[in-house]
Each structure stands twice: as structure tokens, then as C-alpha cells.
Design a protein around this motif. Structure first.
Motif, PDB file in Angstrom:
ATOM      1  N   UNK A   1       0.200   3.130  -7.868  1.00  0.00           N
ATOM      2  CA  UNK A   1      -0.866   3.168  -6.877  1.00  0.00           C
ATOM      3  C   UNK A   1      -1.181   4.623  -6.562  1.00  0.00           C
ATOM      4  N   UNK A   2      -2.433   5.004  -6.817  1.00  0.00           N
ATOM      5  CA  UNK A   2      -2.908   6.347  -6.500  1.00  0.00           C
ATOM      6  C   UNK A   2      -3.780   6.272  -5.246  1.00  0.00           C
ATOM      7  N   UNK A   3      -3.965   7.405  -4.618  1.00  0.00           N
ATOM      8  CA  UNK A   3      -4.762   7.421  -3.387  1.00  0.00           C
ATOM      9  C   UNK A   3      -6.185   6.937  -3.621  1.00  0.00           C
ATOM     10  N   UNK A   4      -6.720   7.170  -4.811  1.00  0.00           N
ATOM     11  CA  UNK A   4      -8.080   6.716  -5.109  1.00  0.00           C
ATOM     12  C   UNK A   4      -8.189   5.193  -5.142  1.00  0.00           C
ATOM     13  N   UNK A   5      -7.065   4.506  -5.320  1.00  0.00           N
ATOM     14  CA  UNK A   5      -7.099   3.043  -5.369  1.00  0.00           C
ATOM     15  C   UNK A   5      -7.271   2.409  -3.983  1.00  0.00           C
ATOM     16  N   UNK A   6      -7.047   3.190  -2.940  1.00  0.00           N
ATOM     17  CA  UNK A   6      -7.018   2.624  -1.592  1.00  0.00           C
ATOM     18  C   UNK A   6      -8.383   2.126  -1.132  1.00  0.00           C
ATOM     19  N   UNK A   7      -9.451   2.639  -1.711  1.00  0.00           N
ATOM     20  CA  UNK A   7     -10.794   2.227  -1.318  1.00  0.00           C
ATOM     21  C   UNK A   7     -11.355   1.077  -2.135  1.00  0.00           C
ATOM     22  N   UNK A   8     -10.560   0.477  -3.000  1.00  0.00           N
ATOM     23  CA  UNK A   8     -11.012  -0.594  -3.891  1.00  0.00           C
ATOM     24  C   UNK A   8     -10.877  -1.957  -3.200  1.00  0.00           C
ATOM     25  N   UNK A   9     -11.971  -2.690  -3.032  1.00  0.00           N
ATOM     26  CA  UNK A   9     -11.880  -4.016  -2.408  1.00  0.00           C
ATOM     27  C   UNK A   9     -10.940  -4.969  -3.149  1.00  0.00           C
ATOM     28  N   UNK A  10     -10.778  -4.778  -4.464  1.00  0.00           N
ATOM     29  CA  UNK A  10      -9.833  -5.618  -5.204  1.00  0.00           C
ATOM     30  C   UNK A  10      -8.406  -5.384  -4.712  1.00  0.00           C
ATOM     31  N   UNK A  11      -8.099  -4.126  -4.413  1.00  0.00           N
ATOM     32  CA  UNK A  11      -6.763  -3.824  -3.889  1.00  0.00           C
ATOM     33  C   UNK A  11      -6.601  -4.438  -2.503  1.00  0.00           C
ATOM     34  N   UNK A  12      -7.641  -4.403  -1.704  1.00  0.00           N
ATOM     35  CA  UNK A  12      -7.591  -5.039  -0.385  1.00  0.00           C
ATOM     36  C   UNK A  12      -7.243  -6.511  -0.518  1.00  0.00           C
ATOM     37  N   UNK A  13      -7.890  -7.212  -1.446  1.00  0.00           N
ATOM     38  CA  UNK A  13      -7.628  -8.638  -1.621  1.00  0.00           C
ATOM     39  C   UNK A  13      -6.207  -8.875  -2.129  1.00  0.00           C
TER      40      UNK A  13
ATOM     41  N   UNK B   1       0.817  -1.222   0.000  1.00  0.00           N
ATOM     42  CA  UNK B   1       0.000   0.000   0.000  1.00  0.00           C
ATOM     43  C   UNK B   1       0.851   1.274   0.000  1.00  0.00           C
ATOM     44  N   UNK B   2       2.137   1.176  -0.305  1.00  0.00           N
ATOM     45  CA  UNK B   2       3.008   2.357  -0.386  1.00  0.00           C
ATOM     46  C   UNK B   2       2.364   3.404  -1.293  1.00  0.00           C
ATOM     47  N   UNK B   3       2.086   4.584  -0.721  1.00  0.00           N
ATOM     48  CA  UNK B   3       1.401   5.632  -1.483  1.00  0.00           C
ATOM     49  C   UNK B   3       1.832   7.006  -0.978  1.00  0.00           C
ATOM     50  N   UNK B   4       1.407   8.028  -1.692  1.00  0.00           N
ATOM     51  CA  UNK B   4       1.796   9.401  -1.348  1.00  0.00           C
ATOM     52  C   UNK B   4       0.567  10.218  -0.940  1.00  0.00           C
TER      53      UNK B   4
END
Length: 452
Positions: free
Chosen positions: A414-426, A19-22
Motif C-alpha cells: 500500500x502506497x500513499x497514492x492508493x489512499x485516494x482510490x475508491x476501490x481501496x475504500x470499498x 490502511x496501514x501506510x507510511x
């Protein structure tokens, strides 16, 4: 497992998480704020960190890893009242507040200099290595880390005959604790008794100071950690961090100062009165029978803004097996005229530092973390070395295995908008589940223990 015949310092590097992000969450960290909203490359970040570990092995320095924490931290979001499946918890929290989810998705535990304060057995009253996980109360996203840090350290340093892992200090402004990033140690060698130098940003019970950015470490936290670790007036020094340095963006002392064995390597503006700190340290080292080496960069030759932007003093200073010391530096130091000149001058001078190695850590640097941020130093005698959980100790084959793991599981954008995606969670959970098998740390994470 392989061991060593003498006390060595092992560097436990933070393995950069998926989840490394800015998100720019760290107030007072200029690099973090400057890159807020940019897309990050978690794959490159993790591979850069592993390349640094490989270079340390090349130099003969024992190397290990601390695994990333579970992010996005769904259990934490669920405790705030968001319900449903884990994916629904993440989606509803993100719909409510992307900024909230950014705090619960930060990969900031990669900077393991903030994981804990470590006292080697040569200094402690009971002859064990002591760890106190930092509570990191100054920053909301980092204050979420301390309990998992305690679990992780307890798994890696499980032998209570050799190690003591304390509870983090209470989450109160009085006891703001930032871990090893505000802690130095000077000794004749890693295995002999030393002086532990605790640098604090503010005295929480003293007069208020006028700081542009927060003084994160409190005197009271430093004193408490010293007591917990069995230190006393003969082997602990407490000294304030310079307000000038804090206000310039040195949010931790390790941005402007690093130590190794007999050497304190620092900038003139790291402390308001460097002579006073030298006097405190020398009074203690005289009792221990060794002479410290103070290597200071003057503000005229190396301007403080150049130090902050290049992270000259956020280098690793390590003892080489064949003698001498090496600086492990970010490439920005080589690209900045004043800092490169100072390193060249240091190598040419009469002092213990004989080598400099410049590494590309741009993904971490863009979030305000250099080589020293990425590692927690642990001095270990042979018996302690043998008691460390073997799965986290790096070999060339293990690093190659982790590089392949990163390439298989990490995104390259990885953009900040991707953090809320359940696919990214999985994706993140799949990566961490595989990692715990590689490192032999079963059931390390909440999602593994709960079976989700």
C-alpha cells in the motif's frame, strides 16, 4: 465465556487496519519520519501483530483486541465540505490535498497504548475500572480518533456496574492527553491497590520550555484524568518527562520506560532526576506496604540513540502465571549490541525479570510503534473479566480466524497514492464489515450505521 479465579492483566492489542501506510505524519517520531513515502505491507503488519498475540497466549497471558477505526474516514472528510457519493468525497479530497487524505486514512489507532488511560478498580474510588479515551490533540491525524475510541470502549466495556468510560478531555492545548503511553502503575500485584505514575511532557500553564519536538502530554491533562478516575494524593504521582528524551525522539514516555507490578524498567535519560521520581514513588509504596524495584539502564552502557532505534523500553513487561516476569521485545533489540547486552545482563541479575522474547514487528516499528505501543493494559477481577464483550477476547481459534480474515482482505503493498482510490475504500469497508461479525460488534462504524 472462560474466566479466571484471580485479578489478571489483559492486554488489548490494536488490530492493525487495512490502511496501514507510511505517510510520515508524526512529528517527533523518528521512525515515522524516516520511512515517509515508503510502501507499506498492511497484510504483514496485521499478521505480525496477531503473531504477537499468539505468543502472549502461549505464555498464559489473557489477550484481547481493539478493532481498527474506519479509514479512510469519509464522514470526517464530508464534514469538511467535500460532497457526492462516498467515493466521490474521497476522490475530490485527494485531488485537493493528498496530505489531507493521508491524515484521514491513518491506521495509527493500532497503537492502543494511546487509546486511553486505564485505572483498575483496586485504585479507583468507586471500585470500577475507569477509562478516559485520549484526545491526542498533538497530532492532527490522531486527534480524529477519540470519539470512535469512546464508542468502541463503551461497546466492549458496556457493564456500568463494573466499568466507567469517560468522555475524552476537551480538544485544547491545555489538555493534551496521550493516554497510557505516558502512564505507569506500580503495585504488589495486579489486584492490589497501587501507585499510578503520570508522566507529562509539559506544564501548559508553566514557563515555556525549549523543546525540539512537542511535549505531547500536559500536566493538566494528567491531573484531570486522575480526578476523573477517583485517584488522590496517596495513589497518584506526577512527574515531568525528560527534555533530553523528548528531543532524542522519545515522543511518549513508553519509549524509555515501562512498568509492571513492582518493577519500573527505564533508561537513565527518561527523567532529568531519576532519584526524585524514585523518592516520590517510594513515599507512596511505603504506605501501601510493598517495595518497588527500580531497574535502570545507564546512558554509558546503553546510549539513548540505541534505545530510540531499538525500542528496548517499548517492550511489554508481563507477569507470568508461574511467577517471574517476561519482556516482549522487538527483534531490533536483539540486533543492537548494547540493548541485547543489557537484556542479557538483566536476565542474569537478581530481579523479577526471568524471560525475554524477541518478535518481528518490523511493519509497526517502521512507523514508530513497538510491542508496548500495540497494547492497552486492563487489570480485571473475575467479575469484570466475565463482563468484557466476549467477541474481542482471543483464543487460538479466534486468532486463526483473524489471520484468515487478514489474508482474504488485506493488501500486501500500500502506497500513499492508493489512499485516494475508491476501490481501496470499498476494500477497507468490506474488511471492517466482516471483522465486526467476527468480533460481534455490530454497527461499530459510521458506514454501517448509515447503510453506505
Amino acid at each position: 465465556m472462560s474466566s479466571t479465579s484471580k485479578t489478571v492483566e489483559m492486554n488489548f492489542d490494536g488490530l492493525v487496519g487495512p490502511s496501514h501506510n507510511y505517510a510520515g505524519l508524526s512529528h517527533g517520531n523518528i521512525a515515522s519520519s524516516s520511512n515517509q513515502g515508503n510502501a507499506a505491507n498492511p497484510k504483514a503488519a496485521a499478521l505480525q501483530g496477531l503473531a504477537k498475540m499468539r505468543r502472549l497466549l502461549d505464555l498464559g497471558i489473557p489477550q484481547a483486541v481493539l478493532p481498527p477505526q474506519e479509514r479512510p474516514y469519509v464522514s470526517g472528510l464530508r464534514a469538511l465540505g467535500f460532497g457526492g457519493t462516498d467515493g466521490q468525497v474521497l476522490e475530490s479530497a485527494f485531488a485537493h490535498s493528498p496530505a489531507l487524505v493521508a491524515n484521514y486514512s491513518s491506521a495509527s489507532c493500532m497503537w492502543t497504548a494511546n487509546a486511553a488511560t486505564v485505572t483498575p478498580s483496586a485504585d479507583s474510588s468507586d471500585g470500577r475500572v475507569h477509562f478516559t479515551p485520549a484526545n491526542l490533540t498533538a497530532m492532527p491525524h490522531r486527534a480524529l480518533e477519540d470519539q470512535q475510541t469512546r464508542l468502541t470502549l463503551s461497546a466492549i466495556f458496556a457493564d456500568r456496574d463494573h466499568f466507567a468510560v469517560h468522555a475524552p478531555l476537551a480538544h485544547t492545548p491545555l489538555l493534551g492527553d496521550e493516554g497510557a503511553a505516558n502512564h505507569n502503575r506500580l503495585s504488589a500485584s495486579h489486584g492490589t491497590a497501587g501507585v499510578e505514575v503520570f508522566i507529562y511532557g509539559r506544564d501548559a500553564l508553566g514557563p515555556k520550555t525549549d523543546l525540539k519536538f512537542p511535549g505531547r502530554q500536559t500536566l493538566q491533562a494528567s491531573e484531570s484524568v486522575a480526578r476523573l478516575h477517583g485517584l488522590n494524593a496517596k495513589n497518584a504521582v506526577f512527574h515531568p518527562q525528560s527534555a533530553t528524551a523528548i528531543n532524542a525522539g522519545a515522543f511518549h514516555n513508553d519509549v524509555v520506560c515501562v512498568s509492571n507490578e513492582t518493577v519500573l524498567f527505564f533508561h537513565e535519560n527518561a527523567f532529568d532526576d531519576p532519584a526524585a521520581l524514585k523518592a516520590k514513588i517510594t513515599a507512596q509504596t511505603d504506605l501501601l506496604g510493598f517495595d518497588p524495584y527500580f531497574l535502570m539502564a545507564g546512558a554509558d552502557a546503553v546510549p539513548l540513540p540505541d534505545v530510540i532505534s531499538s525500542y528496548l523500553f517499548n517492550s511489554q513487561l508481563v507477569t507470568l502465571p508461574d511467577g517471574g516476569m517476561a519482556l516482549i521485545l522487538p527483534s531490533q533489540v536483539e540486533e543492537t549490541a548494547s540493548t541485547k547486552a543489557f537484556v542479557d545482563q538483566t536476565l542474569a541479575g537478581d530481579n523479577p525479570i526471568t524471560q525475554a522474547h524477541y518478535l518481528d514487528l518490523r511493519q509497526s516499528m517502521a512507523n514508530g510503534g513497538g510491542p508496548a505501543c500495540l497494547r492497552l493494559r486492563v487489570a480485571l477481577n473475575p467479575a469484570q473479566f466475565a463482563a468484557v464483550q466476549e467477541g474481542v477476547i482471543m483464543t487460538y481459534d479466534k486468532i486463526t480466524h483473524l489471520e484468515n480474515w487478514v489474508k482474504a482482505h488485506y493488501r500486501d503493498r500500500l502506497a500513499c497514492d492508493d489512499l485516494g482510490d475508491p476501490k481501496f475504500l470499498q476494500e477497507s469497508r468490506d474488511a471492517l464489515d466482516a471483522l465486526t461479525q467476527i468480533l460481534n460488534l455490530p454497527n461499530l462504524y459510521d458506514f454501517q450505521r448509515s447503510g453506505t
